[in-house]
Design a protein around this motif. Structure first.
Motif, short mmCIF file in Angstrom:
data_model
loop_
_atom_site.label_atom_id
_atom_site.label_comp_id
_atom_site.label_asym_id
_atom_site.label_seq_id
_atom_site.Cartn_x
_atom_site.Cartn_y
_atom_site.Cartn_z
N LEU A 247 53.16 62.21 39.30
CA LEU A 247 52.94 61.44 40.51
C LEU A 247 51.97 62.23 41.38
CD1 LEU A 247 54.23 58.77 41.56
CD2 LEU A 247 55.67 60.17 43.02
N HIS A 249 50.16 61.56 44.12
CA HIS A 249 50.06 61.44 45.57
C HIS A 249 51.40 60.96 46.14
CE1 HIS A 249 48.62 60.41 49.58
NE2 HIS A 249 47.50 61.07 49.28
N ARG A 251 52.12 59.00 48.48
CA ARG A 251 52.22 57.58 48.82
C ARG A 251 52.68 56.74 47.63
NH1 ARG A 251 46.49 58.29 48.83
NH2 ARG A 251 45.52 57.39 46.95
N ASN A 252 52.53 57.28 46.43
CA ASN A 252 52.95 56.53 45.26
C ASN A 252 54.47 56.41 45.16
OD1 ASN A 252 50.29 56.15 44.53
ND2 ASN A 252 50.25 57.86 43.09
N TYR A 253 55.18 57.21 45.96
CA TYR A 253 56.63 57.04 46.00
C TYR A 253 57.00 55.63 46.50
CZ TYR A 253 57.77 61.90 44.93
OH TYR A 253 57.94 63.10 44.29
N LEU A 255 55.39 52.92 45.66
CA LEU A 255 55.36 52.10 44.45
C LEU A 255 56.60 52.32 43.60
CD1 LEU A 255 51.60 52.50 43.41
CD2 LEU A 255 52.72 50.43 44.28
N GLY A 371 53.10 49.24 35.95
CA GLY A 371 52.04 50.22 36.09
C GLY A 371 50.67 49.63 35.84
N ALA A 374 49.77 47.68 38.94
CA ALA A 374 49.39 48.60 40.02
C ALA A 374 48.01 49.19 39.78
CB ALA A 374 50.43 49.72 40.13
N ASP A 375 47.69 49.47 38.52
CA ASP A 375 46.37 50.03 38.21
C ASP A 375 45.27 49.00 38.48
OD1 ASP A 375 44.72 52.19 36.88
OD2 ASP A 375 44.30 50.52 35.54
N ALA A 382 46.82 54.80 41.76
CA ALA A 382 48.23 54.42 41.54
C ALA A 382 48.91 55.31 40.52
CB ALA A 382 48.31 52.97 41.09
N GLY A 383 48.13 56.07 39.74
CA GLY A 383 48.72 56.93 38.72
C GLY A 383 48.76 56.24 37.37
N TYR A 388 55.28 54.87 35.40
CA TYR A 388 56.19 53.82 35.85
C TYR A 388 57.07 53.33 34.70
CZ TYR A 388 53.07 54.07 39.82
OH TYR A 388 52.35 54.53 40.89
#
Length: 685
Positions: A247, A249, A251-253, A255, A371, A374-375, A382-383, A388
């Motif tokens: 993870l 960043h 902020r991705n928590y 998500l 995932g 999100a991408d 988004a990672g 995910y």
């Protein structure tokens, strides 16, 4: 005179008896048995894995099958794609009669039966269950059943442990621990995940945490894994993940939190479809022979496999390909929905297999789809989508099974990537909360709830640990204030100058006993409360609020037994009501004695004006409150409608004359002098 000669072999006959007694009663004996259970469940997991491979190979020509799509069996090439419909029917003809002829508890996913054995049957499982479950589940999975192998190995390991425990005649409390050892050993060896095995055995099977149980289950899980490693290898079980998943960043928590809610709903959907499918097949099948149900139902399962061959068997190779990014977004969603349908159908027609692997499959495919979305929406920030997928694996399982510790340990340990711990913990916590808010039973306990068993309620041996004094006390109409208390500590009565004249209090009988009452806190366990009652409270004890500022009620041995009986026997529906907040934790030990109060017992004599009147109509002096009535050695609650009779002994909690709230100059008339042959003042028989 010489002693009689010992019978031949007498010493040899006594040795097994002494050894069995040592195994049954000593801590060392329990550990020795746990070692044997751990090694046995580890070998059982290895044999079961190879048995699945062997039957899959016999049916398809491959040890794992389905990941390549519409490819027929190399052993049955003449069937072509019809193989997918025919082979589940053949499998059902084998394992259906086997289950219904020898061990019907081997049907389904197995874990609920083990939970029931621990909760209701003292850990006793029939010995033949392990053999029937192993063969039936291997045939079911090898011939296309879309279920997991963890449920069968849990039941196999638990049955082996229970059989050994019954052979040495282990007491029930140890039998339960041994069954948890067998379950933990099976999970540990199957997934090369000993920590997951420990949590599964304790959190799901045993359902209680104690030092002896934890240590014993740890030992069994470790030995089971060590036994299986030479055969199955020492790599993380889910070793097909892309490298460097993290993870990147904070902020991705957000998500992860959104995914956790979605995964929680998917887990509940999985549980619901499993039991709706079972109800549907019960309705369709009605009173027809149960042994034939898997074979006829195998036609429906075969049609699903024909449409989606990736649903064949456990499906780990398909899951690896999904997480590696080999499938497009729409097909990931099809795989997730297909697994819910195929697994539910396999169990609904009477198949034998677990739900742990399907929940991981559903989580991986749906999480990978999340995932990918999100991408597409947020870009590389988004990672990796695989992150995910891993997070959703734990979230879907914990939503279905409501086992957060097992979920966190399984994902982290089976992937071998401890950098995923924090996002997995967040997702598991949110998914657990979502599941608890929307559903009472889990995918395991719902099967038992439908039979009338609620293992989430207090079992007889847990009730004393679950209940507090506040749950068993009889509350006073209004709490009694404790004056002179600051921060839970008594500061002593106020100083008096003794100028006021003593005004005697008139009671409907002479005082035959007086004492300074001890007290218990509302938040104390019933076990501790019973110890206090045994030492100090023949007639009961006052119950203090958590802050020590009020006397909230009165507790007796009878009220404790009533509370325990109610807790054990309450209906399952009662557990769905909102949980009330527990009593506030006590600041320290209760003050000794209870500040400002005394316990006064009066005896209703033959000439008392209270004879024939209801207890609630007696005008008690200010500061006096009845707490119990002793009648012919039977202690009764102070029911206002109780008619007083000669010889009754009424116990009252009363303000001490020096208490701040006592009327000025309060005094109690002294006990009458002892009469010949009568009770001494201040003493009781």
């Amino acid at each position: 005179m010489t002693a009689a000669a010992a019978p031949p072999g007498g010493s040899a006959q006594r040795w097994p008896t002494r050894a069995g007694g040592w195994l049954r009663t000593s801590r060392g004996g329990l550990l020795i048995v746990a070692v044997l259970v751990g090694a046995g469940s580890g070998l059982g997991a290895v044999l079961f894995r190879y048995l699945i491979y062997a039957i899959t190979w016999l049916a398809t020509g491959h040890v794992q099958f389905g990941q390549d799509g519409h490819v027929g069996s190399s052993h049955l090439p003449g069937l072509g794609l019809a193989f997918f419909v025919v082979i589940p029917v053949i499998g059902g003809l084998i394992y259906g009669p086997l289950i219904y002829g020898y061990a019907r508890e081997a049907r389904g996913h197995g874990v609920p039966e083990v939970m029931l054995a621990v909760a209701e049957h003292g850990g006793r499982i029939r010995p033949q269950v392990s053999v029937v479950k192993a063969v039936a589940s291997a045939v079911c999975i090898g011939t296309g059943g879309s279920v997991g192998r963890e449920g069968p190995i849990v039941q196999i390991g638990s049955a082996l442990a229970s059989t050994f425990g019954q052979w040495v005649r282990m007491p029930e409390n140890r039998m339960r621990i041994l069954v948890a050892c067998g379950a933990a050993g099976g999970i540990s060896a199957t997934f090369n995940a000993p920590i997951t095995g420990v949590f599964f055995g304790v959190e799901i099977i045993l359902r209680e945490f104690s030092l002896d149980a934890m240590f014993t289950v740890l030992l069994a899980a470790m030995l089971a894994d060590a036994t299986a490693i030479p055969f199955l290898g020492n790599r993380p079980f889910l070793n097909g993940l892309p490298p460097g998943i993290a993870l990147h960043h904070p902020r991705n928590y957000l998500l992860v939190a959104v995914l956790a809610v979605v995964a929680g709903l998917i887990g509940l959907l999985f549980k619901t479809v499993v039991y709706k499918m079972e109800d549907l097949w019960d309705l369709i099948w009605k009173n027809r022979p149960e042994w034939a149900r898997p074979a006829i139902g195998g036609i429906a399962l075969g049609l699903v496999l024909l449409a989606l061959p990736q649903m064949y068997g456990v499906g780990y190779p398909v899951m690896y390909k999904a997480v590696a990014g080999d499938y497009v977004l729409w097909f990931l969603l099809v795989l997730a929905a297909g697994k819910i349908l195929a697994c539910s159908l396999t169990l609904g027609i009477g198949g034998s297999g677990g739900v742990f692997a399907p929940s991981l499959f559903i989580g991986a495919t749906s999480g990978m789809a999340f995932g990918e979305i999100a991408d597409h929406l947020l870009g590389p920030g988004a990672g990796q989508p695989a992150l995910y997928a891993v997070v959703a694996m734990g979230a879907v399982f914990t939503s279905a099974a409501r086992a957060p510790l097992t979920s966190v340990a399984s994902v982290v340990e089976m992937t071998g990537d401890y950098a995923l711990t924090l996002p997995v913990m967040l997702a598991v916590a949110i998914a657990t909360a979502t599941s608890r808010a929307l559903s009472y039973g889990t995918i395991y306990t719902t099967k038992l709830l439908r039979r009338g068993y609620d293992v989430d309620q207090a079992a007889p041996w847990r009730a004393f640990g679950d209940l507090k004094a506040a749950d068993a006390m009889r509350p006073f109409p209004a709490p009694l204030a404790i004056a002179g208390v600051r921060d839970g500590h008594h500061t002593g009565p106020p100083a008096t100058d003794g100028a006021a004249a003593a005004i005697p209090v008139r009671l409907p009988g002479p005082v035959t006993y007086r004492s300074d009452p001890q007290a218990v806190y509302a938040g104390e366990s019933l076990a501790q409360t019973l110890r206090q009652l045994e030492v100090y409270g023949r007639d009961g004890l006052p119950v203090l609020s958590g802050d020590g500022r009020q006397v909230q009620g009165w507790i007796t041995n009878d009220s404790v037994l009533r509370a325990v009986a109610w807790e054990i026997g309450r209906a399952p529906a009662a557990a769905t009501r909102p949980t009330r907040p527990g009593p506030q934790a006590p600041p320290a030990g209760p003050p000794t004695p209870l500040p400002g109060y005394q316990l006064v017992e009066i005896t209703i004599g033959p000439g008392s004006p209270a004879i024939g009147t209801a207890l609630g109509t007696v005008s008690w002096p200010h500061g006096y409150l009845p707490v119990s009535v002793l009648r012919r050695r039977s202690l009764r609650d102070p029911d206002p409608g109780l008619t007083l009779a000669a010889g009754d002994r009424v116990s009252l909690i009363a303000l001490r004359p020096d208490a701040p709230d006592a009327p000025e100059g309060l005094a109690v008339e002294r006990e009458p002098p002892a009469s010949p042959g009568g009770d001494q003042p201040g003493l009781r028989r």
